[in-house]
Design an enzyme around this catalytic site. Structure first.
Site, mmCIF file in Angstrom:
data_model
loop_
_atom_site.group_PDB
_atom_site.id
_atom_site.type_symbol
_atom_site.label_atom_id
_atom_site.label_comp_id
_atom_site.label_asym_id
_atom_site.label_seq_id
_atom_site.Cartn_x
_atom_site.Cartn_y
_atom_site.Cartn_z
ATOM 1 N N ASP A 1 0.821 -1.206 0.000
ATOM 2 C CA ASP A 1 0.000 0.000 0.000
ATOM 3 C C ASP A 1 0.857 1.258 0.000
ATOM 4 O OD1 ASP A 1 -1.784 -2.013 0.369
ATOM 5 O OD2 ASP A 1 -2.914 -1.047 1.944
ATOM 6 N N GLU B 1 0.508 -5.394 -5.263
ATOM 7 C CA GLU B 1 0.039 -4.514 -6.334
ATOM 8 C C GLU B 1 1.164 -3.693 -6.950
ATOM 9 O OE1 GLU B 1 -2.893 -0.645 -6.863
ATOM 10 O OE2 GLU B 1 -3.575 -2.337 -5.660
#
Length: 398
Positions: free
Chosen positions: A28, A293
């Protein structure tokens, strides 16, 4: 300690605030740190980045002092986000809560006050969601959620289609990558800088940044029997927990620069690096195994074949997300190439050991067209606009 920006005549500061809670160590914060830097560097938007875990953040920003409440790097103001906030908050043009993190109560109260105050431009409140290739994202991107107090929060979905919020990609990234990859001396110099010894230009080099999985153990055992040298570059962390039985010491005893030779496989222990260094590492390897991600997207921008080790979810929902991405990634690939690449990704994520070994061996027969596809993919995936440019336009139009 006060916010460094000065309000305008309406009491609104012309900056953006991004709030991030650190989950899974680097994912994140990796995304929000890249976005913050790009908004400052390419759009001259002052950014306040609020982070709850500065120690984890410091692993990808080594100069960060985890004990300081406020500091600045790359022209981004970084604040320690504790609860309640100890730093005065002044709302700017946009407030982004990354990945559904809950904004501090003080911040939500300020948003409500500005929303109800006449003749005042209230900030745009966005929830920056996780990246997904699933089809439903197109219909959900940009939808408002009206809070009980009447304030609207907008859902912003990154994605691979023109109907989504796009993908993080700096303006000069591909040019920098192409210049780097054009000269093999760049990668050899990087390996030397990282303390990695014995890697020749023609050797196969694989970077590994995965979660724990026996699939990695199976591949390492296969790589030991390779007819040509293979070098696996692995930082201290979760990947190495899968290889305990192959190591002569505990993970805690490992130091960056150490290497272990197992047949024709050499395991190299990588030092942690900043984001620019990580990009160059991915550019320099022949194959990348990544997770999360941020690393997943940077592996695509590296224009090299890769395996995506997606974060496991209940009821195997992560496999649905994996299948959705594989479908769009393989859209223009010949069936035999698409099947081989998809099967090795699926087997790795399912810990199907015999299948991951078999499909990895089959990659050799499709390596050239797979590499050609990896080179073309980044341009197609961007869809003419990156996430930052679409985000700026969204805020300006809201």
């Amino acid at each position: 300690m006060n916010n460094v920006f000065t309000p305008d005549n309406n009491g609104v500061v012309k900056h953006w605030d991004i709030f991030c809670t650190v989950v899974d160590n680097y994912g994140d914060i990796g995304v929000t740190w890249r976005l913050a830097k790009q908004l400052v560097n390419e759009y001259d938007i002052p950014i306040n980045l609020w982070v709850d875990d500065l120690l984890s953040f410091s692993h990808i920003l080594p100069k960060l002092d985890a004990s300081k409440k406020q500091q600045s790097f790359n022209s981004v103001n970084i604040f320690h986000w504790n609860n309640p906030l100890e730093i005065q908050f002044n709302a700017g043009n946009a407030i982004i809560e990354a990945f559904a993190c809950e904004l501090p109560s003080q911040v939500k109260a300020i948003i409500e006050r500005l929303h109800l105050q006449p003749h005042t431009q209230a900030p745009t409140w966005l929830n920056l969601e996780y990246l997904s290739a699933e089809a439903w994202v197109d219909g959900c991107h940009g939808l408002p959620s009206t809070q009980p107090n009447g304030v609207k929060k907008w859902f912003y979905f990154p994605g691979f289609s023109p109907k989504t919020g796009g993908l993080i990609c700096e303006r000069e990234l591909f040019n920098q990558r192409d210049q780097w990859q054009a000269d093999p001396r760049h990668k050899l110099a990087l390996f030397q800088q990282l303390g990695l010894q014995g890697i020749n230009a023609q050797d196969t080099v694989i970077s590994v940044f995965s979660y724990e999985t026996r699939a990695l153990t199976a591949l390492c055992e296969l790589w030991q029997t390779s007819q040509t040298p293979i070098h696996a570059l692995i930082p201290k962390g979760r990947s190495l927990h899968s290889l305990i039985d192959l190591l002569p010491c505990t993970i805690d005893d490992l130091i960056p620069g150490q290497q272990f030779t197992l047949g024709n496989l050499t395991l190299h222990i990588l030092p942690m690096t900043d984001q620019n260094g990580f990009d160059r590492l991915l550019w320099s390897c022949d194959f990348n195994i990544v997770r999360g991600e941020d690393s997943f997207l940077r592996a695509q921008w590296a224009a090299k074949p890769f395996i995506w080790h997606i974060y496991p979810q209940e009821d195997d929902y992560h496999l649905v997300k994996l299948q959705a991405f594989m479908q769009i990634y393989c859209d223009n690939l010949a069936p035999e190439i698409a099947t081989t690449w998809s099967e090795v990704n699926l087997a790795f994520n399912q810990e199907n050991l015999s299948a991951v070994v078999m499909h990895w061996q089959q990659l050799n027969s499709v390596s050239l067209p797979l590499m050609q596809h990896a080179i073309k993919w980044p341009i197609n995936a961007l869809n003419d606009a990156d996430l930052a440019s679409r985000l700026v336009q969204f805020v300006n139009n809201s």
